[in-house]
Design a protein around this motif. Sequence first.
Motif, PDB file in Angstrom:
ATOM      1  N   LEU A   9      15.578 -11.780 -27.962  1.00  0.00           N
ATOM      2  CA  LEU A   9      14.450 -12.553 -28.489  1.00  0.00           C
ATOM      3  C   LEU A   9      14.175 -13.780 -27.627  1.00  0.00           C
ATOM      4  CD1 LEU A   9      12.266 -13.222 -30.518  1.00  0.00           C
ATOM      5  CD2 LEU A   9      14.043 -14.190 -32.014  1.00  0.00           C
ATOM      6  N   GLU A  12      12.425 -12.612 -24.465  1.00  0.00           N
ATOM      7  CA  GLU A  12      11.021 -12.273 -24.719  1.00  0.00           C
ATOM      8  C   GLU A  12      10.183 -13.525 -24.930  1.00  0.00           C
ATOM      9  OE1 GLU A  12      12.136  -8.012 -26.793  1.00  0.00           O
ATOM     10  OE2 GLU A  12      11.667  -9.741 -28.068  1.00  0.00           O
ATOM     11  N   TYR A  41       4.548 -16.921 -32.168  1.00  0.00           N
ATOM     12  CA  TYR A  41       4.270 -15.482 -32.153  1.00  0.00           C
ATOM     13  C   TYR A  41       5.231 -14.641 -32.986  1.00  0.00           C
ATOM     14  CZ  TYR A  41       1.314 -16.723 -28.194  1.00  0.00           C
ATOM     15  OH  TYR A  41       0.364 -17.298 -27.386  1.00  0.00           O
ATOM     16  N   SER A  43       9.050 -12.723 -33.565  1.00  0.00           N
ATOM     17  CA  SER A  43       9.768 -11.786 -32.688  1.00  0.00           C
ATOM     18  C   SER A  43       8.894 -10.610 -32.273  1.00  0.00           C
ATOM     19  CB  SER A  43      11.051 -11.291 -33.365  1.00  0.00           C
ATOM     20  OG  SER A  43      10.742 -10.615 -34.560  1.00  0.00           O
ATOM     21  N   ASP A  44       8.110 -10.080 -33.205  1.00  0.00           N
ATOM     22  CA  ASP A  44       7.247  -8.944 -32.863  1.00  0.00           C
ATOM     23  C   ASP A  44       6.175  -9.326 -31.857  1.00  0.00           C
ATOM     24  OD1 ASP A  44       8.714  -7.353 -34.560  1.00  0.00           O
ATOM     25  OD2 ASP A  44       7.248  -7.411 -36.188  1.00  0.00           O
ATOM     26  N   GLY A  45       5.611 -10.515 -32.013  1.00  0.00           N
ATOM     27  CA  GLY A  45       4.571 -10.965 -31.089  1.00  0.00           C
ATOM     28  C   GLY A  45       5.097 -11.197 -29.689  1.00  0.00           C
ATOM     29  N   CYS A  46       6.297 -11.750 -29.591  1.00  0.00           N
ATOM     30  CA  CYS A  46       6.906 -11.962 -28.268  1.00  0.00           C
ATOM     31  C   CYS A  46       7.165 -10.618 -27.590  1.00  0.00           C
ATOM     32  CB  CYS A  46       8.203 -12.760 -28.387  1.00  0.00           C
ATOM     33  SG  CYS A  46       7.971 -14.491 -28.854  1.00  0.00           S
ATOM     34  N   ALA A  47       7.723  -9.677 -28.350  1.00  0.00           N
ATOM     35  CA  ALA A  47       7.998  -8.345 -27.794  1.00  0.00           C
ATOM     36  C   ALA A  47       6.699  -7.661 -27.357  1.00  0.00           C
ATOM     37  CB  ALA A  47       8.732  -7.492 -28.818  1.00  0.00           C
ATOM     38  N   ALA A  48       5.658  -7.811 -28.142  1.00  0.00           N
ATOM     39  CA  ALA A  48       4.369  -7.200 -27.799  1.00  0.00           C
ATOM     40  C   ALA A  48       3.805  -7.807 -26.518  1.00  0.00           C
ATOM     41  CB  ALA A  48       3.382  -7.371 -28.948  1.00  0.00           C
TER      42      ALA A  48
END
Length: 84
Positions: A9, A12, A41, A43-48
């Motif tokens: 995380l 990312e 963002y 965790s999902d937004g950073c990964a995206a």
Amino acid sequence: MNSTAVKDLAAEALFVSYLQPSESPNRSAVEEAITAMILRYGSDGCAAGVAEEFGDHPEVAVRRMEWVQEELIDVLRMRAPALR
């Protein structure tokens, strides 16, 4: 959350941050950028964001992720508890 997930995380978040390698950011700036991106963002937004960059500009994304990994090694080394 295990330590690998936390490291992923952080990587990312730093990847999608505004920091640039040319700025030679200090540890504090890196930590602040990671926190800001996670709060902004999630965790999902950073990964995206990472996935999007690797899809759109893979050669640039690889170089950026290499820089991110180097920065995180330094940050994590400074946070590691001293062994006695």
